[in-house]
Design a protein around this motif. Structure first.
Motif, PDB file in Angstrom:
ATOM      1  N   TYR A   1      14.634   0.582 -37.116  1.00 16.44           N
ATOM      2  CA  TYR A   1      13.278   0.262 -36.695  1.00 16.44           C
ATOM      3  C   TYR A   1      12.508   1.646 -36.380  1.00 16.44           C
ATOM      4  N   PHE A   2      13.023   2.806 -36.940  1.00 15.62           N
ATOM      5  CA  PHE A   2      12.572   4.016 -36.796  1.00 15.62           C
ATOM      6  C   PHE A   2      12.362   4.547 -38.160  1.00 15.62           C
ATOM      7  N   ASP A   3      11.250   5.460 -38.328  1.00 10.47           N
ATOM      8  CA  ASP A   3      10.916   6.252 -39.333  1.00 10.47           C
ATOM      9  C   ASP A   3      11.542   7.767 -39.318  1.00 10.47           C
ATOM     10  N   LEU A   4      12.905   7.817 -39.735  1.00  8.02           N
ATOM     11  CA  LEU A   4      13.481   9.204 -39.455  1.00  8.02           C
ATOM     12  C   LEU A   4      13.156  10.393 -40.477  1.00  8.02           C
ATOM     13  N   SER A   5      11.999  10.060 -41.106  1.00  7.76           N
ATOM     14  CA  SER A   5      11.944  11.083 -42.075  1.00  7.76           C
ATOM     15  C   SER A   5      11.481  12.480 -41.669  1.00  7.76           C
ATOM     16  N   ASN A   6      11.015  12.600 -40.473  1.00  9.74           N
ATOM     17  CA  ASN A   6      10.720  13.565 -39.482  1.00  9.74           C
ATOM     18  C   ASN A   6      11.401  14.013 -38.449  1.00  9.74           C
ATOM     19  N   SER A   7      12.577  13.325 -38.076  1.00 12.46           N
ATOM     20  CA  SER A   7      13.149  13.329 -36.945  1.00 12.46           C
ATOM     21  C   SER A   7      14.313  14.644 -36.940  1.00 12.46           C
ATOM     22  N   GLU A   8      14.777  14.945 -35.594  1.00 17.79           N
ATOM     23  CA  GLU A   8      15.519  15.900 -35.262  1.00 17.79           C
ATOM     24  C   GLU A   8      16.852  15.538 -34.858  1.00 17.79           C
ATOM     25  N   SER A   9      17.850  16.633 -35.045  1.00 20.47           N
ATOM     26  CA  SER A   9      19.158  16.186 -34.461  1.00 20.47           C
ATOM     27  C   SER A   9      19.327  16.447 -33.121  1.00 20.47           C
ATOM     28  N   PRO A  10      19.994  15.961 -32.229  1.00 21.70           N
ATOM     29  CA  PRO A  10      20.195  16.307 -30.857  1.00 21.70           C
ATOM     30  C   PRO A  10      20.326  18.006 -30.641  1.00 21.70           C
ATOM     31  N   ARG A  11      20.884  18.607 -31.576  1.00 20.69           N
ATOM     32  CA  ARG A  11      21.211  19.902 -31.291  1.00 20.69           C
ATOM     33  C   ARG A  11      20.179  20.882 -31.707  1.00 20.69           C
ATOM     34  N   PHE A  12      18.989  20.258 -32.527  1.00 21.95           N
ATOM     35  CA  PHE A  12      17.664  21.210 -32.824  1.00 21.95           C
ATOM     36  C   PHE A  12      17.205  21.745 -31.538  1.00 21.95           C
ATOM     37  N   ILE A  13      16.756  21.243 -30.686  1.00 23.90           N
ATOM     38  CA  ILE A  13      16.178  21.722 -29.495  1.00 23.90           C
ATOM     39  C   ILE A  13      17.107  22.491 -28.727  1.00 23.90           C
ATOM     40  N   GLY A  14      18.211  22.506 -28.608  1.00 26.33           N
ATOM     41  CA  GLY A  14      19.298  23.547 -28.034  1.00 26.33           C
ATOM     42  C   GLY A  14      19.089  24.780 -28.602  1.00 26.33           C
ATOM     43  N   HIS A  15      19.207  24.652 -29.974  1.00 24.25           N
ATOM     44  CA  HIS A  15      18.949  26.028 -30.543  1.00 24.25           C
ATOM     45  C   HIS A  15      17.519  26.622 -30.163  1.00 24.25           C
ATOM     46  N   VAL A  16      16.378  25.700 -30.155  1.00 24.74           N
ATOM     47  CA  VAL A  16      15.242  26.191 -29.731  1.00 24.74           C
ATOM     48  C   VAL A  16      15.136  26.756 -28.401  1.00 24.74           C
ATOM     49  N   ILE A  17      15.935  26.039 -27.422  1.00 27.77           N
ATOM     50  CA  ILE A  17      15.969  26.826 -26.152  1.00 27.77           C
ATOM     51  C   ILE A  17      16.679  28.076 -26.201  1.00 27.77           C
ATOM     52  N   ALA A  18      17.575  28.363 -26.894  1.00 26.63           N
ATOM     53  CA  ALA A  18      18.190  29.637 -27.105  1.00 26.63           C
ATOM     54  C   ALA A  18      17.314  30.422 -27.779  1.00 26.63           C
ATOM     55  N   GLY A  19      16.489  30.220 -28.876  1.00 28.55           N
ATOM     56  CA  GLY A  19      15.428  31.182 -29.174  1.00 28.55           C
ATOM     57  C   GLY A  19      14.204  31.471 -28.282  1.00 28.55           C
ATOM     58  N   LEU A  20      13.827  30.521 -27.337  1.00 30.19           N
ATOM     59  CA  LEU A  20      12.975  30.830 -26.354  1.00 30.19           C
ATOM     60  C   LEU A  20      13.484  31.873 -25.430  1.00 30.19           C
ATOM     61  N   TRP A  21      14.910  31.724 -25.016  1.00 36.07           N
ATOM     62  CA  TRP A  21      15.549  32.609 -24.136  1.00 36.07           C
ATOM     63  C   TRP A  21      15.763  34.180 -24.586  1.00 36.07           C
ATOM     64  N   ARG A  22      15.649  33.984 -25.827  1.00 37.00           N
ATOM     65  CA  ARG A  22      15.614  35.537 -26.704  1.00 37.00           C
ATOM     66  C   ARG A  22      14.364  36.207 -26.903  1.00 37.00           C
TER      67      ARG A  22
END
Length: 280
Positions: free
Chosen positions: A217-238
Motif C-alpha cells: 500500500y506504500f510507495d517505498l521509492s523514497n522511504s527511509e530505514s528506521p536507523r536513518f533518523i538516528g544518524h541524523v540526530i547524531a549529526g545534529l548533536w555534533r
C-alpha cells in the motif's frame, strides 16, 4: 559519540528502535524505554512485532552501551522512575521523545477507524496521542531538563510530522503533532539561556515493521530505514551551529543532505516539503 548519553522513549520497535540502534552504532550510551518486554509478549493481543528483548539482542553487536527501562508512559510514576534513574547519573545529553501509542487498534470491530471525521473518532485515540504520547514528552522533558541545564548542554528532540501543518487524514493526529512542534519551540525559548536546544524533527516514510507488513500500500521509492533518523540526530548533536537550529521544525532528509549522511543502504532520501502535501 562514546562520551554521549542519550534517552530514547518508545524504542521497542519502529522509529524509536532505529534511533537507539543508530546511536549505539556510533558508540553512545543509550537508555531506552518501552512497554513490550519480549517477543512472546509482542505476539499477544493487538501488540505489534518488536520488543526490548529483541532490541537488546540486536544491540549486542554494536559498540555502544544499551540500558533498558521497562516503562508504560501512560503512567506518570513510571516516567518519573526512569527520569530518576537518569538523574542519578548526573548526566544526559540527548532526549528523544518518540513514545507513540497512537497507531494501535487501527481496526476496531472490522472497521478501519483512522480516517473517520473527528466527531466519529474513538476517544481512546485522543487519550493515546494527547494523554499519553504528548504528556510523556512533556513529563520526561520536564524531569530531565534540570540535568541538562546543570551541564549547560543538551538536545531535546520531539519526533513529529507534517500532519502538524497540513491535514493528513486524522484531526487528532494533526493536533498532537502541532502540539509537539509548539512544545519544542517553547522549550527552546526557555532553555536557550542554558545552552540546551530543542527541536521538532520530521522523518519521511519510514520502513517500520508496520509499514513493511503493508508494503503493497506504500510507495517505498523514497522511504527511509528506521536507523536513518538516528544518524541524523547524531549529526545534529555534533553540529557546532546546533543552537541556531533550536526551536525550529527540521526535516530529517534535509539534515541528511546538510551533514552528508546516507541511509544504511547508501540511499539519500529526498526531503519532502509543504508543497508535497498541498498537492496531495
Amino acid at each position: 559519540m562514546k562520551d554521549v548519553i542519550a534517552l530514547v522513549t518508545g524504542a521497542s520497535r519502529g522509529v524509536g528502535r532505529g534511533i537507539a540502534l543508530s546511536l549505539l552504532a556510533e558508540a553512545a550510551t543509550v537508555h531506552v524505554t518501552g512497554r513490550t518486554r519480549s517477543e512472546a509478549e509482542a505476539s499477544l493481543g493487538s501488540k505489534r512485532a518488536g520488543s526490548l528483548e529483541g532490541l537488546a539482542l540486536e544491540a549486542a553487536a554494536l559498540p555502544g552501551r544499551l540500558v533498558v527501562h521497562h516503562c508504560d508512559h501512560s503512567n506518570d510514576a513510571e516516567t518519573e522512575r526512569v527520569a530518576e534513574e537518569i538523574r542519578a547519573a548526573n548526566r544526559l545529553d540527548i532526549l528523544v521523545n518518540n513514545a507513540w501509542p497512537g497507531y494501535e487498534n487501527m481496526i476496531e470491530d472490522g472497521d478501519f477507524t483512522w480516517p473517520r471525521p473527528f466527531w466519529e473518532q474513538p476517544v481512546w485515540r485522543w487519550d493515546a496521542m494527547i494523554g499519553t504520547a504528548l504528556r510523556a514528552a512533556f513529563m520526561m522533558s520536564r524531569a530531565v531538563a534540570p540535568t541538562m541545564i546543570s551541564t549547560q548542554r543538551g538536545l531535546i528532540v520531539n519526533i513529529s510530522f507534517w500532519a502538524a501543518q497540513f491535514y493528513d487524514g486524522n484531526a487528532i493526529y494533526g493536533m498532537a503533532k502541532a502540539a509537539a512542534d509548539k512544545m519544542a519551540a517553547d522549550f527552546a525559548h526557555e532553555l536557550r539561556p542554558h545552552k540546551v536546544a530543542a527541536v521538532a524533527l520530521y522523518p519521511g516514510l519510514v520502513r517500520t515493521e508496520a509499514v513493511m507488513q503493508n508494503a503493497e500500500y506504500f510507495d517505498l521509492s523514497n522511504s527511509e530505514s528506521p536507523r536513518f533518523i538516528g544518524h541524523v540526530i547524531a549529526g545534529l548533536w555534533r553540529d557546532p551551529a546546533l543552537m541556531s537550529k533550536s526551536g525550529r521544525v527540521l526535516v530529517a532528509a534535509e539534515l541528511g543532505r546538510e551533514y552528508d549522511i546516507a541511509d544504511v543502504d547508501g540511499y539519500r532520501p529526498v526531503p519532502l516539503s509543504a508543497a508535497d502535501f498541498v498537492k496531495s
